[in-house]
Write an enzyme that holds these catalytic residues in place. Structure first.
Site, PDB file in Angstrom:
ATOM      1  N   ASP B  52      43.797 -25.143  35.048  1.00  0.00           N
ATOM      2  CA  ASP B  52      43.414 -24.718  34.176  1.00  0.00           C
ATOM      3  C   ASP B  52      42.074 -24.381  33.821  1.00  0.00           C
ATOM      4  O   ASP B  52      41.944 -22.622  33.637  1.00  0.00           O
ATOM      5  CB  ASP B  52      43.685 -25.571  32.971  1.00  0.00           C
ATOM      6  CG  ASP B  52      45.273 -25.262  32.417  1.00  0.00           C
ATOM      7  OD1 ASP B  52      46.143 -24.132  33.104  1.00  0.00           O
ATOM      8  OD2 ASP B  52      45.388 -25.375  31.088  1.00  0.00           O
ATOM      9  N   GLY B  53      40.981 -24.838  34.203  1.00  0.00           N
ATOM     10  CA  GLY B  53      38.869 -24.936  33.893  1.00  0.00           C
ATOM     11  C   GLY B  53      39.129 -23.064  35.486  1.00  0.00           C
ATOM     12  O   GLY B  53      38.750 -21.927  34.768  1.00  0.00           O
ATOM     13  N   ASN B 125      40.067 -19.758  25.437  1.00  0.00           N
ATOM     14  CA  ASN B 125      40.582 -21.426  24.887  1.00  0.00           C
ATOM     15  C   ASN B 125      39.409 -21.541  23.900  1.00  0.00           C
ATOM     16  O   ASN B 125      40.228 -21.370  22.583  1.00  0.00           O
ATOM     17  CB  ASN B 125      40.028 -22.566  26.159  1.00  0.00           C
ATOM     18  CG  ASN B 125      41.246 -23.396  26.671  1.00  0.00           C
ATOM     19  OD1 ASN B 125      42.428 -22.245  26.445  1.00  0.00           O
ATOM     20  ND2 ASN B 125      41.153 -23.670  27.611  1.00  0.00           N
ATOM     21  N   ASP B 155      29.654 -34.845  16.135  1.00  0.00           N
ATOM     22  CA  ASP B 155      28.950 -34.542  17.127  1.00  0.00           C
ATOM     23  C   ASP B 155      28.834 -33.159  17.455  1.00  0.00           C
ATOM     24  O   ASP B 155      28.129 -32.514  18.391  1.00  0.00           O
ATOM     25  CB  ASP B 155      29.823 -35.233  18.370  1.00  0.00           C
ATOM     26  CG  ASP B 155      29.605 -36.585  18.052  1.00  0.00           C
ATOM     27  OD1 ASP B 155      28.488 -37.548  17.276  1.00  0.00           O
ATOM     28  OD2 ASP B 155      30.354 -37.595  19.250  1.00  0.00           O
ATOM     29  N   THR B 166      46.166 -25.976  22.008  1.00  0.00           N
ATOM     30  CA  THR B 166      46.351 -27.292  23.497  1.00  0.00           C
ATOM     31  C   THR B 166      44.941 -27.710  24.072  1.00  0.00           C
ATOM     32  O   THR B 166      46.055 -28.719  25.085  1.00  0.00           O
ATOM     33  CB  THR B 166      47.945 -26.629  23.952  1.00  0.00           C
ATOM     34  OG1 THR B 166      47.394 -25.384  24.583  1.00  0.00           O
ATOM     35  CG2 THR B 166      48.706 -26.466  22.704  1.00  0.00           C
ATOM     36  N   TYR B 168      40.967 -28.689  23.393  1.00  0.00           N
ATOM     37  CA  TYR B 168      39.882 -29.985  23.628  1.00  0.00           C
ATOM     38  C   TYR B 168      40.196 -29.886  21.936  1.00  0.00           C
ATOM     39  O   TYR B 168      39.834 -30.651  21.468  1.00  0.00           O
ATOM     40  CB  TYR B 168      38.717 -29.102  23.509  1.00  0.00           C
ATOM     41  CG  TYR B 168      37.725 -30.364  23.561  1.00  0.00           C
ATOM     42  CD1 TYR B 168      37.527 -31.633  23.724  1.00  0.00           C
ATOM     43  CD2 TYR B 168      36.275 -30.170  22.991  1.00  0.00           C
ATOM     44  CE1 TYR B 168      36.473 -32.792  24.561  1.00  0.00           C
ATOM     45  CE2 TYR B 168      35.528 -30.810  22.980  1.00  0.00           C
ATOM     46  CZ  TYR B 168      35.930 -31.787  22.964  1.00  0.00           C
ATOM     47  OH  TYR B 168      34.131 -33.292  23.042  1.00  0.00           O
ATOM     48  N   SER B 169      40.402 -28.659  21.581  1.00  0.00           N
ATOM     49  CA  SER B 169      40.675 -29.037  20.110  1.00  0.00           C
ATOM     50  C   SER B 169      42.054 -30.220  19.915  1.00  0.00           C
ATOM     51  O   SER B 169      41.969 -30.677  19.152  1.00  0.00           O
ATOM     52  CB  SER B 169      41.310 -27.525  19.837  1.00  0.00           C
ATOM     53  OG  SER B 169      41.624 -27.690  18.402  1.00  0.00           O
ATOM     54  N   LEU B 170      42.710 -29.869  20.846  1.00  0.00           N
ATOM     55  CA  LEU B 170      44.116 -30.994  20.224  1.00  0.00           C
ATOM     56  C   LEU B 170      43.332 -32.378  20.360  1.00  0.00           C
ATOM     57  O   LEU B 170      44.050 -33.373  19.301  1.00  0.00           O
ATOM     58  CB  LEU B 170      45.238 -30.841  21.354  1.00  0.00           C
ATOM     59  CG  LEU B 170      46.820 -31.309  20.923  1.00  0.00           C
ATOM     60  CD1 LEU B 170      47.591 -31.330  19.620  1.00  0.00           C
ATOM     61  CD2 LEU B 170      47.566 -31.132  22.120  1.00  0.00           C
ATOM     62  N   SER B 171      42.608 -32.582  21.363  1.00  0.00           N
ATOM     63  CA  SER B 171      42.603 -34.161  21.361  1.00  0.00           C
ATOM     64  C   SER B 171      41.751 -35.070  20.461  1.00  0.00           C
ATOM     65  O   SER B 171      41.095 -35.399  20.289  1.00  0.00           O
ATOM     66  CB  SER B 171      41.144 -34.392  22.802  1.00  0.00           C
ATOM     67  OG  SER B 171      41.879 -33.613  23.906  1.00  0.00           O
TER      68      SER B 171
END
Lengths: 271, 271, 271, 271
Positions: B52-53, B125, B155, B166, B168-171
């Site tokens: 994905d990156g 994203n 932070d 789906t 970083y926000s999901l994490s």
């Protein structure tokens, strides 16, 4: 002068003396100390003037001396530094009259090959493992007494004492742990695996961690002290063999502080 | 050779050519492109080979050209790069026969006084605001169309598109947002205020942010591109005026990908 | 009398009249209405006196009439019923002078074979599916436009409008959704699958649900109205074809209400 | 017959005998027991055939007898009933050869004025307080050793042992607690106060609860046994004075079960 009247001998850290110089009058008979050794020989009680961060910093001086510490809160958040500015005088009185209780708080101890933190390898709140700025997520393989727990795909991992459970761990979804629970919590930071949860284990276990990541370095923190570490370094964490004595005035309780700081019970619906 | 038979003209980025040199045979008639402009003139479709990156990185080349992109997943996680290695040949066939759909995905656009990201000030994203390594928590004052939303003690903060919901926000506890929801989500990272929650707003609003912190600098990211910013810099975020066309083969659906990647339905209790 | 002076004709529900009888003086010229039809013909504005629950109940009278409603909060929580007791007079003045805005709020509509809720098959906050007391967890198979989303192993499932996102869904971990987001959120209640998350979808989709459970019955609610349903009943949910007009005084904003009700910004650390 | 050859005397509960009648051949020499007393005198080990719920139900027979129990999992979820159907024979062998360990698991004990659960007032997983179907949220005032903890505005409250931490408490956001942690967790169910969090306390404390609600009744459960209670009833919870001996085969570990049941480490990204 108040202090003198009560036969109290002020003791001051040498750096602090310099920064105070010219701002307030330092009593002539004040003893100046420079390090952990000198503090141990001269002081009965340590007053931490600042926020929780300041109190955590005093641990580098207190270490295993058993010298009790009380925090006067000049900062914003005061979980550890629970005496507010307006209460200083009454707090000092209570202190002088022995109207307080010592809360023994357990610490964590970090061990690693290259002795990352020297003699200050302990933490009252938490030890954290964290990816560096800009680097991708890391994989942290965690074990307990040599047995595999889980591999965390995350920004990092927090290992917190009960004392630290209301600090960074709480912000990352960890539970609140009552101080004398003899437990630690492992809380992931921004985990990619959606089914991981904070894990509570008895504090007499030994945790060990290995890191897998694209980037060659990562961060390890003991409370507010942080070092950059090579990816290959393995670390292990266990309970420290000494405690810190937090002074709690007898009109304070842990549950009371908890409710006040977390705003529990202050609910608009109650009005 | 497969490609030639179908009258397909390969187009290759110049850096990629160098790194491939000597590893695989590059067809003689391959066109080499160097930048966004050359890509726009020569390519009909962009194949992203990686995770994905990698696909996110190709956006710096694609920008507002409308050139469709498809990701072949050589990495571990493939939400965007949804074609697995074993499916390359059938995927290429489907591509050639036009057996696919274009998913228009919205992007975010970052604006700031000093034009932090030049012409690459967009994100498929998410855009994130983050404290630097070792620095203390920051306070982020957020507004929508000039009206105050909240001050986040955290932070950092993630502003994510449905596509990024789906990631970083999901994490960090954010919800999953279906791609055509025309919304963005504001998700705090490790918030100190325990009563904040992710907030969903329509994507035609303008968000603006100011930072208050002890430390003089903080980080801003557009997808995987990160810059260090002075504390005084104000940023604003709105929907970009162009979309990215993700190629979705007709045997794939968003819900299907979601279930597979998040392991939904793979439950040991079903066995 | 205040009302009369402004040429305002009070209209009162017949049950409410009975319960008020003898407690306050009801003006002689008050019109009494008995149902949705009579309300539609006689009233310009509906005042809901109570909490959010009361305002939700008035929807059975308002339905698709378009009659605006304003809630005077006599209860504890007032997200919808936003006028507090002390503000009644100024609120009435604002109302009379037209110093207000109509917030169009979308509703959900429930459909099922046996027409579970008759003509009141709509919800301003949420529609929930829930196991009965004492019964074991249920499995809810959810689809969107006929395509499978997920099977939830849970106590239940909440389908909430943006308006309802700050009610029960929020208690179960759902995000806050800005009112004009044209979305709904699917939030599981106490899910056994640890990797499920709330899902946001555009509100023009049709959701359908089937239940699998040991117990033969389960519960379905539209806002505060609940019915017991046979396990075999399939239900589907879509956006209602009418909206409710909430009256918002011009000195109020959604973000303001949000902050006040969720205690955002009231942080002891700010003192 | 296998059993006979090893000199093992089967013992069967009388209700179970009836339901098995005609389905399988029950050995002639099988002893039938009817209650806790008879079980205590005749059995050395209790086999629970079913899921976790079945094993929890056997506690009404085992009580404080110390008789070890092992669960053969015929259900879907098997945290406690950890032997899968395919492993029965090897498990029995291990059992006969003494190749197992006894895991002492602590229980909770419920006390109340009217002795709600008679002699079965204990729980291996959790004790819950819950609003009834259709009733509004309740307020639960919680204290520890007489000191006020918090007032929970919620659907209910879970007090779970470490054993129960992976059951209902986990679904409601509680942490995982390692079995020998000597702690309990208080986890709110769908709390309205957004700033409450699960709380871990040492298991030698006494918790007490009072309920405030519009509705006159609420529910209390010990594991899967539920009773309806008058609103005025106060309950208190402490550690039971006996443990349950769970049989753990020596090729099993808690962490292993945890990973398998929670799907830890089964990550598509690892493929």
């Amino acid at each position: 002068d108040h202090l003198k009247n009560h036969g109290i001998q002020p003791v001051l850290h040498h750096k602090f003396k310099n920064s105070l110089h010219g701002k307030i009058k330092i009593p002539a008979h004040t003893i100046i100390f420079h390090n952990h050794e000198e503090l141990k020989q001269t002081a009965d009680v340590l007053l931490s003037l600042g926020g929780d961060g300041t109190l955590l910093d005093t641990l580098s001086l207190i270490r295993n001396s058993g010298i009790p510490v009380i925090g006067i809160n000049f900062g914003r958040l005061g979980f550890l530094a629970s005496i507010n500015k307006g209460e200083i005088e009454s707090a000092l009185k209570a202190l002088i009259h022995g109207d307080y209780t010592l809360d023994e708080r357990s610490l964590l101890r970090l061990e690693s090959d290259n002795n990352l933190f020297g003699e200050e390898n302990f933490a009252l709140n938490d030890i954290t493992i964290h990816r560096r700025d800009n680097s991708a997520m890391m994989i942290i393989h965690a074990s307990m007494n040599g047995e595999f727990i889980n591999s965390y795909w995350a920004d990092g991992l927090i290992i917190a004492t009960p004392t630290g459970s209301t600090a960074y761990s709480l912000s990352c979804g960890g539970p609140i742990i009552y101080p004398d629970s003899e437990s630690v919590v492992i809380t992931p930071i921004a985990p990619h695996n959606l089914n991981v949860r904070p894990v509570i284990i008895p504090d007499d276990n030994i945790l060990s961690f290995e890191v897998e990541a694209r980037e060659s370095k990562f961060l390890v923190s003991c409370d507010s002290r942080t070092v950059t570490v090579e990816r290959s370094v393995k670390i292990s964490i266990k309970k420290a063999d000494f405690c810190v004595n937090l002074i709690r005035l007898n009109n304070e309780t842990y549950l009371n502080t908890l409710r006040n700081k977390l705003l529990w019970g202050i609910d608009t619906r109650n009005y």
